[in-house]
Design an enzyme around this catalytic site. Sequence first.
Site, PDB file in Angstrom:
ATOM      1  N   ASP A 208       0.807  -1.216   0.000  1.00 53.88           N
ATOM      2  CA  ASP A 208       0.000   0.000   0.000  1.00 53.88           C
ATOM      3  C   ASP A 208       0.842   1.268   0.000  1.00 53.88           C
ATOM      4  OD1 ASP A 208       0.897  -0.577   2.570  1.00 53.88           O
ATOM      5  OD2 ASP A 208      -1.086  -1.117   3.298  1.00 53.88           O
TER       6      ASP A 208
ATOM      7  N   GLU B  24      -9.798  -1.952   5.246  1.00 52.31           N
ATOM      8  CA  GLU B  24     -10.439  -1.664   6.530  1.00 52.31           C
ATOM      9  C   GLU B  24     -11.686  -2.540   6.692  1.00 52.31           C
ATOM     10  OE1 GLU B  24      -8.756  -0.115   8.524  1.00 52.31           O
ATOM     11  OE2 GLU B  24      -8.244   1.948   8.006  1.00 52.31           O
TER      12      GLU B  24
ATOM     13  N   ASP C 282      -7.717  -2.514  14.100  1.00 51.48           N
ATOM     14  CA  ASP C 282      -9.115  -2.760  13.701  1.00 51.48           C
ATOM     15  C   ASP C 282      -9.253  -4.003  12.808  1.00 51.48           C
ATOM     16  OD1 ASP C 282      -8.031  -1.914  11.309  1.00 51.48           O
ATOM     17  OD2 ASP C 282      -9.341  -0.175  11.052  1.00 51.48           O
TER      18      ASP C 282
ATOM     19  N   HIS D  85      -7.467  -4.687  10.027  1.00 51.66           N
ATOM     20  CA  HIS D  85      -7.170  -4.545   8.589  1.00 51.66           C
ATOM     21  C   HIS D  85      -5.898  -5.296   8.197  1.00 51.66           C
ATOM     22  CE1 HIS D  85      -4.900  -0.516   9.485  1.00 51.66           C
ATOM     23  NE2 HIS D  85      -4.006  -1.446   9.258  1.00 51.66           N
TER      24      HIS D  85
HETATM   25  C1  F6R Z   1       1.408  -1.583   6.088  1.00 48.05           C
HETATM   26  C2  F6R Z   1       0.070  -2.189   6.140  1.00 48.05           C
HETATM   27  C3  F6R Z   1      -0.738  -2.155   7.398  1.00 48.05           C
HETATM   28  C4  F6R Z   1       0.081  -2.389   8.670  1.00 48.05           C
HETATM   29  C5  F6R Z   1      -0.821  -2.308   9.892  1.00 48.05           C
HETATM   30  C6  F6R Z   1      -0.038  -2.461  11.173  1.00 48.05           C
HETATM   31  O1  F6R Z   1       1.981  -1.718   4.808  1.00 48.05           O
HETATM   32  O2  F6R Z   1      -0.383  -2.673   5.162  1.00 48.05           O
HETATM   33  O3  F6R Z   1      -1.742  -3.144   7.312  1.00 48.05           O
HETATM   34  O4  F6R Z   1       0.689  -3.644   8.595  1.00 48.05           O
HETATM   35  O5  F6R Z   1      -1.472  -1.072   9.897  1.00 48.05           O
HETATM   36  O6  F6R Z   1       0.817  -1.370  11.332  1.00 48.05           O
HETATM   37  P1  F6R Z   1       1.949  -1.387  12.452  1.00 48.05           P
HETATM   38  O7  F6R Z   1       2.899  -2.449  12.078  1.00 48.05           O
HETATM   39  O8  F6R Z   1       2.600  -0.024  12.353  1.00 48.05           O
HETATM   40  O9  F6R Z   1       1.261  -1.629  13.744  1.00 48.05           O
END
Ligand code: F6R
Length: 260
Positions: free
Chosen positions: A67, A143, A136, A138
């Site tokens: 992403d 989401e 959440d 995702h």
């Molecule tokens: C990042 C991504 C997100 C993160 C998730 C957890 O490329 O796709 O799904 O893996 O938001 O983020 P952290 O690791 O910062 O808790």
Amino acid sequence: MEIIIQPNAETASLIAARVIARVVREKPSAVLGLATGSTPLAMYRELARLHREDGLDFSGVATFNLDEYVGLPPEHPASYHAFMQEHFFRHVNVRPENIHIPDGLAPDIPAFCRSYEEAIRAAGGIDLQVLGIGSDGHIGFNEPSSSLASRTRIKTLTAQTRSDNAANFGSAEKVPIHVITMGVGTIMDARQVLILAFGEKKAEAVAAAVEGPITAMSPASILQMHPVAKCITDEGAAAKLTRTDYYRWVYDRKPGWQKV
Ligand code: F6R
């Protein structure tokens, strides 16, 4: 799903790096799906060490990131382009032409998203996809309520995700609202999936994903349908799982050929 509970994020990250290293050694032209965020940092550090000290060779590897924020240029310090350079690419020998990250500045986002899907197909599909999990539930930036069959597209972040990611921008209000993300269906097409989760803040999301019903309200729960998915957690992120004794029992008794 295979659940691997480790004492801390460091030991969990070493296992994740070993799984990736094995894929790359077995298939030097492997296609890796990569994630950003705080979760994979120690894993990238270990992969860089394996490259430096053990000669782990990424010269034939292609990468596709999950992403990117819409509207951020690659040189913006909070962009995922900048993150990947800083924490992984500049430490290893992935060829620049083999690196793919969604273009947050794409003038025609639907056309860009179609071309991203096409590039993954043209590369032969993703051999191993690394994921973190949002508090959440995702995966990528899919989401809750995301279609479980979705492909790469634009998405709108939840207030919770914008607040979780505020540190990189100074405040939640400064976090972009829109992102380009691989879809849940895109992620599910990977041949192998590795989802990492560290800290108590992730405990509820992990329990919902691993032991809850499969539902678009917990996009990570679709991984229950993936034939080769490993979930690697520390103790904090495993705190709300109910069958931890069984998961530890399984891991401790793995046949030698299955061990990482
Ligand atoms: C990042 C991504 C997100 C993160 C998730 C957890 O490329 O796709 O799904 O893996 O938001 O983020 P952290 O690791 O910062 O808790």
